[in-house]
Scaffold this active site. Structure first.
Site, short mmCIF file in Angstrom:
data_model
loop_
_atom_site.label_atom_id
_atom_site.label_comp_id
_atom_site.label_asym_id
_atom_site.label_seq_id
_atom_site.Cartn_x
_atom_site.Cartn_y
_atom_site.Cartn_z
N CYS A 114 0.64 -1.00 -0.10
CA CYS A 114 0.00 -0.22 0.07
C CYS A 114 0.86 1.26 -0.07
CB CYS A 114 -0.90 -0.06 1.30
SG CYS A 114 -2.27 1.21 0.95
N HIS A 115 0.88 2.01 0.96
CA HIS A 115 1.76 3.17 1.30
C HIS A 115 3.09 3.02 1.80
CE1 HIS A 115 -2.34 5.14 0.84
NE2 HIS A 115 -1.69 6.27 0.17
#
Length: 189
Positions: A114-115
């Site tokens: 994800c991030h």
């Protein structure tokens, strides 16, 4: 190969702080534990860290070790969960960035979802690598020298990346495979 026992004797670190995406920490943690690994949650401060949640506080996870007290030499691999606040906070701490970078120096597998690849950009380990991530940080990763692809999971040597919680099954499976393989000479800073 019996995935239930691929990681017996392996030690895996999870680097996280408050604001982690709950499923992106808990699901990989359980998956590598089920495969036989010993998991250590590493963070910036003692106590517990809390997941981000739209409905208030999310799950709380006990911190096992402080990032100042460990090195990659203590582990066989690293998991970096996402969430917005978690990687954004970690990338402002030099000791967390050094910890991440050390896995690349030592040729050890790293799995970021994800991030979390923001940490990889900050660590300066993406130049020439192919990765995926949550789409909103694509430009940041490309500016750090990475080629970005839109895939549920992508593995560039021992660097495993995924886009979001929807990709957790593929992410965990590939991370376990890479952790089981061990040192990768091509996994460098």
């Amino acid at each position: 190969m019996n995935k239930k026992h691929d990681l017996i004797g392996k030690k895996i670190a999870i680097l996280a702080t408050d604001g982690f995406e709950e499923s992106e920490l808990l699901v990989p943690k359980k998956a590598v534990e089920d495969a036989g690994a010993e998991v250590t949650v590493v963070s910036l401060e003692k106590g517990n860290i809390t997941a981000a949640s739209k409905d208030g506080e999310g799950a709380s996870v006990k911190v096992d070790k402080l990032v100042n007290d460990v090195t990659s030499a203590n582990f066989n691999g690293l998991i970096l969960p996402g969430g917005l606040e978690n990687p954004d906070t970690l990338r402002t701490h030099a000791n967390a960035i050094d910890f991440v970078r050390s896995f690349f120096r030592d040729g050890k597998p790293v799995a970021a979802i994800c991030h979390a690849p923001w940490l990889l950009a900050e660590a300066g380990v993406l130049d020439g690598r192919t990765v995926t991530s949550y789409p909103s940080i694509r430009t940041d990763l490309e500016n750090a020298g990475a080629k970005w692809v839109d895939q549920e999971v992508h593995c560039d040597e021992a660097l495993v990346t995924s886009r979001s919680p929807d990709d957790l099954d593929a992410f965990c499976s590939k991370a376990i495979e890479e952790f089981a393989e061990g040192i990768h000479e091509e996994q460098t800073v």
